[in-house]
Motif scaffolding. Structure first.
Motif, short mmCIF file in Angstrom:
data_model
loop_
_atom_site.label_atom_id
_atom_site.label_comp_id
_atom_site.label_asym_id
_atom_site.label_seq_id
_atom_site.Cartn_x
_atom_site.Cartn_y
_atom_site.Cartn_z
N TRP A 97 0.84 -1.20 0.00
CA TRP A 97 0.00 0.00 0.00
C TRP A 97 0.88 1.25 0.00
O TRP A 97 0.59 2.22 -0.72
N ILE A 98 1.92 1.24 0.80
CA ILE A 98 2.81 2.41 0.84
C ILE A 98 3.48 2.61 -0.52
O ILE A 98 3.58 3.74 -1.01
N GLY A 109 -1.99 9.94 -6.28
CA GLY A 109 -1.90 9.15 -5.05
C GLY A 109 -3.09 8.23 -4.90
O GLY A 109 -3.62 7.72 -5.88
N CYS A 110 -3.52 8.05 -3.67
CA CYS A 110 -4.61 7.12 -3.39
C CYS A 110 -5.91 7.58 -4.05
O CYS A 110 -6.38 8.69 -3.80
N PHE A 111 -6.49 6.72 -4.85
CA PHE A 111 -7.73 7.04 -5.57
C PHE A 111 -8.86 7.35 -4.59
O PHE A 111 -9.63 8.30 -4.78
N ASN A 171 -3.89 6.37 5.19
CA ASN A 171 -4.48 7.57 4.59
C ASN A 171 -3.66 8.81 4.94
O ASN A 171 -3.48 9.70 4.11
N ALA A 172 -3.17 8.86 6.19
CA ALA A 172 -2.32 9.98 6.60
C ALA A 172 -1.01 9.98 5.83
O ALA A 172 -0.48 11.04 5.47
N VAL A 173 -0.46 8.79 5.58
CA VAL A 173 0.76 8.67 4.78
C VAL A 173 0.53 9.23 3.38
O VAL A 173 1.35 9.98 2.84
N ASN A 174 -0.59 8.85 2.78
CA ASN A 174 -0.90 9.34 1.44
C ASN A 174 -0.94 10.86 1.40
O ASN A 174 -0.35 11.49 0.50
#
Length: 225
Positions: A97-98, A109-111, A171-174
């Motif tokens: 995921w990362i 980034g994350c969709f 989510n915070a990483v994204n």
């Protein structure tokens, strides 16, 4: 029949090309940023041709969400399935995921990080699909935490809560990566490592005894049998 088959094949290829470009756009500008005209211009095909494939903007949005899900499964879920269930698979899911967010798989980034905030207060088919996809990811994580607890690999934590924490951290990483704060990746890994910390010897023995239906023996204070 052969002519019909070729036409269907071209239609399927065109549909994949459109949805792949649509996923990239939606990761940056959200699903509401999609339009037949923009896609036609980007891909060098006719607007009418795209309208024939999808009919409505909502149908295009739904097809785009499904294309994003398929790409995510190929990049994150399937590779992680090669790892044993439990802690090893949680780590594999987190690592993949990362990579998915940092590399990134999609330019924005994350969709789901880009689109869930846009549709969370807009009931309808698009929000329903995005929500189902998000729940499927949560279930995947919770299932592996459940395996880890049952095998005594980690402390007796609530799998649903652990999955929620990991999902929130990712989510915070994204978001951090989008803002150029890459140091947050290591911080998130440290927090997740805490959730995956192995149990003590006595805890593992208790889990094993419970699994076999045997009462746990009190530890010998002198360390002898």
């Amino acid at each position: 029949m052969e002519t019909t088959d070729r036409r269907l094949l071209r239609g399927a290829q065109s549909r994949r090309a459109v949805t792949r470009r649509a996923v990239d756009i939606a990761s940056l500008d959200g699903l509401d940023g999609l339009s037949f005209g923009r896609l036609a211009e980007d891909l060098g095909i006719s607007k009418a041709g795209i309208q024939t494939l999808f009919r409505t903007k909502e149908a295009l949005q739904l097809a785009t969400a499904e294309a994003a899900r398929e790409a995510f499964v190929d990049a994150v879920i399937r590779p992680a399935l090669r790892s044993p269930a439990g802690v090893a698979r949680v780590r594999a899911l987190v690592d993949r995921w990362i990579d998915y967010a940092v590399q990134p798989l999609f330019p924005g980034g994350c969709f789901w990080g880009a689109n869930l905030p846009e549709f969370d207060s807009h009931p309808g088919p698009v929000r329903d699909v995005l929500q189902q996809q998000q729940r499927a990811w949560h279930t995947t994580l919770a299932t592996q935490f459940r395996h880890a607890v049952a095998r005594g690999e980690i402390a007796d934590i609530d799998p649903e809560s652990a999955a929620f924490q990991v999902s929130a951290l990712l989510n915070a990483v994204n978001l951090a990566v989008r803002l150029g704060d890459d140091d947050r990746v290591a911080m998130a890994r440290n927090v997740i490592d805490g959730l995956l910390a192995p149990t003590s010897h006595d805890s593992r023995r208790a889990v094993g005894a419970a699994a076999l239906g045997r009462p746990q023996q009190e530890p010998n204070p002198r360390g002898r049998c």
